[in-house]
Motif scaffolding. Structure first.
Motif, mmCIF file in Angstrom:
data_model
loop_
_atom_site.group_PDB
_atom_site.id
_atom_site.type_symbol
_atom_site.label_atom_id
_atom_site.label_comp_id
_atom_site.label_asym_id
_atom_site.label_seq_id
_atom_site.Cartn_x
_atom_site.Cartn_y
_atom_site.Cartn_z
ATOM 1 N N ALA A 144 58.475 55.726 25.788
ATOM 2 C CA ALA A 144 58.764 54.736 26.707
ATOM 3 C C ALA A 144 60.321 54.915 27.482
ATOM 4 C CB ALA A 144 59.118 53.552 25.607
ATOM 5 N N TYR A 161 60.968 57.129 29.907
ATOM 6 C CA TYR A 161 60.158 58.089 30.659
ATOM 7 C C TYR A 161 60.537 59.483 30.706
ATOM 8 C CZ TYR A 161 57.385 53.931 31.939
ATOM 9 O OH TYR A 161 56.814 52.817 32.097
ATOM 10 N N TYR A 184 51.470 54.963 28.668
ATOM 11 C CA TYR A 184 52.108 54.391 30.039
ATOM 12 C C TYR A 184 51.044 54.971 31.299
ATOM 13 C CZ TYR A 184 55.315 53.843 26.376
ATOM 14 O OH TYR A 184 55.588 53.545 25.016
#
Length: 143
Positions: free
Chosen positions: A49, A51, A24
């Motif tokens: 995903a 965070y 990311y």
């Protein structure tokens, strides 16, 4: 106390950064810590995903040392293949303050061979440490 092996710390942190899971941010980080015993432990950042579930390389390296039974750490090196030298984030600074003395060296290096160093006290002045918990327990008993 064992002399700090900066070359070994840099090599271990660089190798750890190559294992980083950073899909990311595209910001791989590797960290190596040296315990007072002289042993070196390392970790990389592991993103998620969600965070908030991401774990920084510093905390992973410190956790690896703790799993191995170490409690007193003497040096930490952060490696990033970035132009800017990167100090630990705030959350990692708090964890660093738990296991390192205030004068312990924290160094950042990059793929260009550049380095910058701080000590724990400079990175997190007046850190919340176990001494505050001990002081609180004494106050509560004296009340």
């Amino acid at each position: 106390m064992t002399a700090i092996n900066w070359a070994a710390l840099n090599a271990a942190a660089k190798a750890a950064s190559e294992q980083a899971y950073a899909p990311y941010s595209q910001f791989p980080v590797g960290v190596a810590v040296q315990a007072e015993s002289g042993n070196i432990y390392y970790g990389c950042n592991v993103e998620n995903a969600s965070y908030g579930a991401t774990v920084c390389a510093e905390r992973n390296a410190i956790a690896a040392a703790v799993v191995a039974g170490e409690r007193k750490l003497s040096a930490l090196l952060v490696y990033t293949p970035q132009r800017n030298l990167t100090p630990p984030c705030g959350m990692c600074r708090q964890v660093i303050a738990e296991f390192f003395q205030p004068d312990a060296p924290i160094t950042s290096s990059n793929h260009l061979g550049e380095q910058q160093s701080w000590n724990v006290q400079l990175l997190i002045p007046d850190a919340f440490t176990p001494m505050y918990l001990a002081a609180s327990a004494k106050i509560n008993k004296d009340s």
